[in-house]
Motif scaffolding. Structure first.
Motif, PDB file in Angstrom:
ATOM      1  N   LEU A  70      49.450 -18.593 -56.660  1.00 49.84           N
ATOM      2  CA  LEU A  70      48.625 -19.771 -56.390  1.00 49.84           C
ATOM      3  C   LEU A  70      47.368 -19.388 -55.624  1.00 49.84           C
ATOM      4  CD1 LEU A  70      48.206 -22.832 -56.397  1.00 49.84           C
ATOM      5  CD2 LEU A  70      49.623 -22.957 -54.348  1.00 49.84           C
ATOM      6  N   THR A  73      44.963 -17.823 -58.029  1.00 47.50           N
ATOM      7  CA  THR A  73      44.412 -18.837 -58.927  1.00 47.50           C
ATOM      8  C   THR A  73      43.316 -19.649 -58.241  1.00 47.50           C
ATOM      9  OG1 THR A  73      46.402 -19.063 -60.281  1.00 47.50           O
ATOM     10  CG2 THR A  73      44.971 -20.983 -60.143  1.00 47.50           C
ATOM     11  N   LEU A  74      43.580 -20.097 -57.017  1.00 44.27           N
ATOM     12  CA  LEU A  74      42.601 -20.904 -56.294  1.00 44.27           C
ATOM     13  C   LEU A  74      41.363 -20.088 -55.939  1.00 44.27           C
ATOM     14  CD1 LEU A  74      44.927 -22.952 -53.909  1.00 44.27           C
ATOM     15  CD2 LEU A  74      43.875 -23.688 -56.054  1.00 44.27           C
ATOM     16  N   LEU A 209      39.825 -24.545 -63.787  1.00 44.97           N
ATOM     17  CA  LEU A 209      41.010 -24.216 -63.004  1.00 44.97           C
ATOM     18  C   LEU A 209      42.191 -23.861 -63.904  1.00 44.97           C
ATOM     19  CD1 LEU A 209      42.526 -24.089 -60.292  1.00 44.97           C
ATOM     20  CD2 LEU A 209      42.945 -26.533 -60.521  1.00 44.97           C
ATOM     21  N   ILE A 248      52.850 -27.889 -60.147  1.00 45.21           N
ATOM     22  CA  ILE A 248      51.834 -27.438 -59.192  1.00 45.21           C
ATOM     23  C   ILE A 248      50.443 -27.605 -59.780  1.00 45.21           C
ATOM     24  CG2 ILE A 248      50.945 -25.423 -57.968  1.00 45.21           C
ATOM     25  CD1 ILE A 248      53.827 -24.450 -57.688  1.00 45.21           C
ATOM     26  N   TYR A 249      50.268 -27.244 -61.053  1.00 49.39           N
ATOM     27  CA  TYR A 249      48.970 -27.434 -61.712  1.00 49.39           C
ATOM     28  C   TYR A 249      48.580 -28.914 -61.727  1.00 49.39           C
ATOM     29  CZ  TYR A 249      48.101 -22.711 -63.513  1.00 49.39           C
ATOM     30  OH  TYR A 249      47.801 -21.379 -63.620  1.00 49.39           O
ATOM     31  N   ILE A 252      47.434 -29.969 -58.192  1.00 49.31           N
ATOM     32  CA  ILE A 252      46.115 -29.446 -57.827  1.00 49.31           C
ATOM     33  C   ILE A 252      45.014 -30.199 -58.570  1.00 49.31           C
ATOM     34  CG2 ILE A 252      44.624 -27.423 -57.883  1.00 49.31           C
ATOM     35  CD1 ILE A 252      47.127 -25.714 -57.573  1.00 49.31           C
ATOM     36  N   ASN A 253      45.193 -30.406 -59.872  1.00 50.10           N
ATOM     37  CA  ASN A 253      44.181 -31.114 -60.651  1.00 50.10           C
ATOM     38  C   ASN A 253      44.052 -32.568 -60.208  1.00 50.10           C
ATOM     39  OD1 ASN A 253      43.545 -28.858 -62.203  1.00 50.10           O
ATOM     40  ND2 ASN A 253      45.147 -29.284 -63.698  1.00 50.10           N
ATOM     41  N   LEU A 255      44.526 -33.637 -57.140  1.00 51.45           N
ATOM     42  CA  LEU A 255      43.767 -33.599 -55.893  1.00 51.45           C
ATOM     43  C   LEU A 255      42.282 -33.398 -56.154  1.00 51.45           C
ATOM     44  CD1 LEU A 255      46.148 -31.435 -53.649  1.00 51.45           C
ATOM     45  CD2 LEU A 255      45.771 -33.909 -53.543  1.00 51.45           C
ATOM     46  N   LEU A 256      41.959 -32.547 -57.127  1.00 54.41           N
ATOM     47  CA  LEU A 256      40.558 -32.322 -57.473  1.00 54.41           C
ATOM     48  C   LEU A 256      39.919 -33.592 -58.034  1.00 54.41           C
ATOM     49  CD1 LEU A 256      38.271 -30.258 -57.676  1.00 54.41           C
ATOM     50  CD2 LEU A 256      39.105 -29.650 -59.951  1.00 54.41           C
TER      51      LEU A 256
END
Length: 296
Positions: A70, A73-74, A209, A248-249, A252-253, A255-256
């Protein structure tokens, strides 16, 4: 609701509201049925057994596989986002240049990298570029450069479309008060285009991402490589690992996207306004246009 939104969206009438409600219920029931069918199939295959999910309750699974992946990736996504935005703005302005020697090469670069598949680009940078520079290219920079070239080209077209969608009076008024073209682009057009195209920009950054997962072709240790391939080979079940990494993906997306919506609301509250006419009529720029200035 703004004027533009009102033009693009027509409030539904009674029949349309009933139809939308019925379709929402039908879609909801269908989605629940699909999720239940998937659950039942996994249950028949024994994928919900506790022993298959036990590794995710142990610290080494997260500290050795998921969290390092992770983090990579970030880091790759953040670097690619910054470089892609810079690339997009630069080549969008280049494509709008009055000079052919700038406009034509900029267009060739953008169209070329938009047409080349990202996976092939990453593969070529990692395996082909070393023959040209007589030195190795790391997996990290192979992924980041590929993401920058592809997504930056897409963002360049988004910025160019946003700039062209602005009223012509914006640039005309800026020229009338003595601004040069680089000032008009930097201070007037590009900021407004970025705001107008914010949904498109965010959507492309979400794609960027997710595209970091293509780094597996060069063994880049991102989330998919570490959290699915390496983890399932060492400690867990591939289906369970894929579900966890997929969640998890999605997080994250989400949140973006939430951050982008917050920025959109903030820019709308602080948005551009046309100042009230307080000066004499003779002080109005040629053509009667006024430059929109941000609220304090």
């Amino acid at each position: 609701m703004s004027t533009t939104t009102t033009v693009l969206y027509d409030h539904p009438g009674p029949r349309a509201r009933v139809r939308n409600a019925v379709l929402s219920v039908v879609f909801g029931v269908g989605l629940v049925a699909l999720l239940w069918w998937v659950y039942a199939k996994f249950d028949q295959a024994g994928q919900w057994e506790g022993s298959l999910w036990q590794p995710f309750t142990e610290a080494p699974t997260w500290t050795q596989f998921i969290l390092p992946g992770l983090r990579q990736t970030l880091f790759a996504a953040a670097t690619g986002m910054v470089l892609s935005l810079a690339f997009g703005i630069l080549f969008a302005v280049g494509r709008l240049s009055d000079h052919r020697w700038v406009r034509i090469p900029s267009g060739v670069v953008v169209e070329f990298f938009r047409a080349v598949p990202l996976l092939l680009m990453i593969f070529f940078i990692f395996y082909g570029v070393p023959f040209l520079i007589q030195g190795p290219v790391s997996a990290f920079w192979s992924v980041v450069v590929g993401l920058t070239l592809y997504n930056g080209s897409v963002l360049a077209e988004a910025f160019r479309a946003g700039i062209r969608s602005l009223p012509g009076g914006q640039a005309e008024a800026a020229y009338a008060v003595g601004m040069r073209k680089n000032q008009v682009m930097r201070l007037i057009l590009v900021p407004q285009a970025a705001r107008a195209m914010l949904p498109v920009i965010v959507s492309q950054l979400v794609v960027l991402l997710k595209d970091t997962a293509l780094g597996y072709i060069v063994a880049f240790p991102e989330l998919l490589q570490r959290g699915v391939n390496d983890l399932s080979a060492n400690r867990g079940n591939v289906v369970a690992a894929a579900l966890v990494v997929g969640a998890i993906y999605i997080l994250i997306n989400s949140l973006l996207t939430t951050l982008a919506n917050w920025l959109d609301r903030r820019t709308q509250r602080r948005g551009f306004r046309i100042p009230k006419q307080t000066a004499a009529p003779d002080s109005t720029p040629a053509g009667g246009a006024t430059v929109a200035e941000p609220q304090g």
